[in-house]
Scaffold this active site. Sequence first.
Site, PDB file in Angstrom:
ATOM      1  N   TRP A 371     -44.502 -86.646 -49.172  1.00 29.26           N
ATOM      2  CA  TRP A 371     -42.777 -86.484 -49.152  1.00 29.26           C
ATOM      3  C   TRP A 371     -42.940 -86.330 -50.243  1.00 29.26           C
ATOM      4  O   TRP A 371     -41.537 -85.755 -50.826  1.00 29.26           O
ATOM      5  CB  TRP A 371     -42.380 -87.481 -47.954  1.00 29.26           C
ATOM      6  CG  TRP A 371     -42.647 -87.282 -46.685  1.00 29.26           C
ATOM      7  CD1 TRP A 371     -43.320 -88.679 -46.070  1.00 29.26           C
ATOM      8  CD2 TRP A 371     -42.257 -86.938 -45.847  1.00 29.26           C
ATOM      9  NE1 TRP A 371     -43.342 -88.354 -44.430  1.00 29.26           N
ATOM     10  CE2 TRP A 371     -42.982 -87.293 -44.381  1.00 29.26           C
ATOM     11  CE3 TRP A 371     -41.272 -85.916 -45.949  1.00 29.26           C
ATOM     12  CZ2 TRP A 371     -42.595 -86.531 -43.291  1.00 29.26           C
ATOM     13  CZ3 TRP A 371     -41.235 -85.048 -44.404  1.00 29.26           C
ATOM     14  CH2 TRP A 371     -41.351 -85.148 -44.010  1.00 29.26           C
ATOM     15  N   TRP A 374     -44.440 -81.937 -50.905  1.00 31.16           N
ATOM     16  CA  TRP A 374     -44.159 -80.654 -49.680  1.00 31.16           C
ATOM     17  C   TRP A 374     -43.196 -79.967 -50.582  1.00 31.16           C
ATOM     18  O   TRP A 374     -43.177 -78.968 -49.617  1.00 31.16           O
ATOM     19  CB  TRP A 374     -44.525 -81.030 -48.300  1.00 31.16           C
ATOM     20  CG  TRP A 374     -43.548 -80.914 -47.442  1.00 31.16           C
ATOM     21  CD1 TRP A 374     -43.055 -82.107 -47.523  1.00 31.16           C
ATOM     22  CD2 TRP A 374     -43.210 -80.358 -46.343  1.00 31.16           C
ATOM     23  NE1 TRP A 374     -42.135 -82.212 -46.235  1.00 31.16           N
ATOM     24  CE2 TRP A 374     -42.299 -80.699 -46.085  1.00 31.16           C
ATOM     25  CE3 TRP A 374     -43.272 -78.610 -46.203  1.00 31.16           C
ATOM     26  CZ2 TRP A 374     -41.275 -80.545 -44.734  1.00 31.16           C
ATOM     27  CZ3 TRP A 374     -42.858 -78.230 -45.487  1.00 31.16           C
ATOM     28  CH2 TRP A 374     -41.634 -79.218 -44.962  1.00 31.16           C
ATOM     29  N   ASN A 375     -42.370 -80.673 -51.009  1.00 31.08           N
ATOM     30  CA  ASN A 375     -40.388 -79.911 -50.461  1.00 31.08           C
ATOM     31  C   ASN A 375     -39.756 -80.401 -51.304  1.00 31.08           C
ATOM     32  O   ASN A 375     -39.213 -81.196 -51.571  1.00 31.08           O
ATOM     33  CB  ASN A 375     -39.980 -80.119 -48.757  1.00 31.08           C
ATOM     34  CG  ASN A 375     -38.621 -79.334 -48.875  1.00 31.08           C
ATOM     35  OD1 ASN A 375     -38.365 -78.935 -50.485  1.00 31.08           O
ATOM     36  ND2 ASN A 375     -38.264 -79.731 -47.780  1.00 31.08           N
ATOM     37  N   TYR A 387     -31.777 -91.485 -54.960  1.00 32.96           N
ATOM     38  CA  TYR A 387     -32.987 -92.603 -55.845  1.00 32.96           C
ATOM     39  C   TYR A 387     -32.368 -92.935 -56.877  1.00 32.96           C
ATOM     40  O   TYR A 387     -32.539 -94.606 -56.588  1.00 32.96           O
ATOM     41  CB  TYR A 387     -34.334 -92.642 -55.808  1.00 32.96           C
ATOM     42  CG  TYR A 387     -35.408 -92.957 -55.669  1.00 32.96           C
ATOM     43  CD1 TYR A 387     -35.717 -93.557 -54.579  1.00 32.96           C
ATOM     44  CD2 TYR A 387     -36.055 -93.030 -57.253  1.00 32.96           C
ATOM     45  CE1 TYR A 387     -36.842 -94.595 -54.942  1.00 32.96           C
ATOM     46  CE2 TYR A 387     -37.181 -94.634 -57.375  1.00 32.96           C
ATOM     47  CZ  TYR A 387     -37.341 -95.021 -56.552  1.00 32.96           C
ATOM     48  OH  TYR A 387     -38.492 -96.042 -56.099  1.00 32.96           O
ATOM     49  N   HIS A 412     -32.547 -84.524 -40.315  1.00 31.90           N
ATOM     50  CA  HIS A 412     -33.261 -84.134 -38.991  1.00 31.90           C
ATOM     51  C   HIS A 412     -32.843 -84.496 -38.092  1.00 31.90           C
ATOM     52  O   HIS A 412     -32.780 -83.106 -37.296  1.00 31.90           O
ATOM     53  CB  HIS A 412     -34.740 -84.859 -39.262  1.00 31.90           C
ATOM     54  CG  HIS A 412     -35.355 -84.291 -40.281  1.00 31.90           C
ATOM     55  ND1 HIS A 412     -35.307 -84.919 -42.213  1.00 31.90           N
ATOM     56  CD2 HIS A 412     -36.794 -83.209 -40.267  1.00 31.90           C
ATOM     57  CE1 HIS A 412     -36.549 -83.889 -42.582  1.00 31.90           C
ATOM     58  NE2 HIS A 412     -37.522 -83.224 -41.586  1.00 31.90           N
TER      59      HIS A 412
END
Length: 484
Positions: A371, A374-375, A387, A412
Amino acid sequence: MGERGGAGGSRRRRAGPRPSGQGGGPAAAEEEVRNGAAGPDVGAGGDSPAPDRDGDADAGNGQWELRCHRLQDSLFSSDSGFSNYRGILNWCVVMLILSNARLFLENLIKYGILVDPIQVVSLFLKDPYSWPAPCLVLVANVFAVAAFQVERRLAVGSLTEPVGLLLHVANLVTILCFPAAVSLLVESITPVGSLLALAVHTILFLKLFSYRDVNLWCRQRRAKETGKAPGDAAQSTVSYPDNLTYRDLYYFLFAPTLCYELNFPRSPRIRKRFLLRRLLEMLFFTQLQVGLIQQWMVPTIQNSMKPFKDMDYSRIIERLLKLAVPNHLIWLVFFYWLFHSCLNAVGELMQFGDREFYRDWWNSESVTYFWQNWNIPVHKWCSRHFYKPMIRRGSSRWVARTGVFLASAFFHEYLVSIPLRMFRLWAFTGMMAQLPLAWLVGRFFRGNYGNAAVWLTLIIGQPVAVLMYVHDYYVLNHEAPTAA
């Protein structure tokens, strides 16, 4: 007899080329004798063999080879140090191509050619005289201009920070609520059109959130530096509040990033060949995705409805595994199409210098690493604006990480449930399940086993969510009206 022959060979070598004035002398001759007696395959202390140990390089040194074995491990043993498995990788690729070719041929024989590019238009437009999704995309400019005007007034001091914060919050909430309301209330909007409009507004929400944060940090920094001598800045750099222009705003809105900066890294020129390759890739992979969905995925999903209706668990598992292959292949093609072809094409057109849109997520040995890599645009935004601010306010790392997954789970679900006009929370649950899954993989799996576990969750997890939503959508929109 053999020993005498070997000794004779040694004596002949010893008596042969012996230089008189210069060379190694007796010591060199004895070393040559020892090397000849040991045979061509043995080095000092049984070290690594010569590159051509099985060839004909030493064929003329003697009539017999007394030793042909050495201390060594089999290649598949971990202690051998061997790592060149290129041939096995090629074999896997060939087997993958052959197995999928068989599935593709079986699909053609069973269903015929189902690819219909004209049908794609109906996914975006239900009524040719009503275009709600493009109108929603155009309306997004209103929210961008509103955020810009608030920042202009905050920069000159005509608005206080609390009032500016209130206006920004109202603008950001409206960005998410307005397209959702239109998607739920306007009948002429299609699920795919609604998804694209909501995706545009979600990206705009993240960009304007970053735009507001960075300008706030600039004002805070300017307030701390009041009274200090201005530092020497490069002439080409932009400083606050000179960045508050429409040109700067819209460059950021179209740039392939979610994080705002006053001075983005810029490439020196537009590489026309590179841009042409990316545009051709976009065109090809768009057609490939449409073909795979229509020809392979849609029939599999349609055939999965009866096992779900009958609660035939063995058939459900079989359909799930059958759906996993095309779903995962489409996801991989989509990843390359979006993160490499599309974002690089946009970045090249805008001369945007930072092209790190992804890292080596395929080597992930933990769910957390996947996570994070990948993006990269979303990861940078979450780290910079969510964060780290939570950490600075005193939250623990676990609470901050949970907050990031909660926000991701919300978006999502927002992008799936509203276009389908049903709320089942499958996407939300799937994202929140990543937290215990990350702990489980990190606790019990390491190295290659961890990487295999990550791949397994990607291949199996997504088809489960797809089948859940498709089944519920089918029941809600087809069986319910029929029963009524």
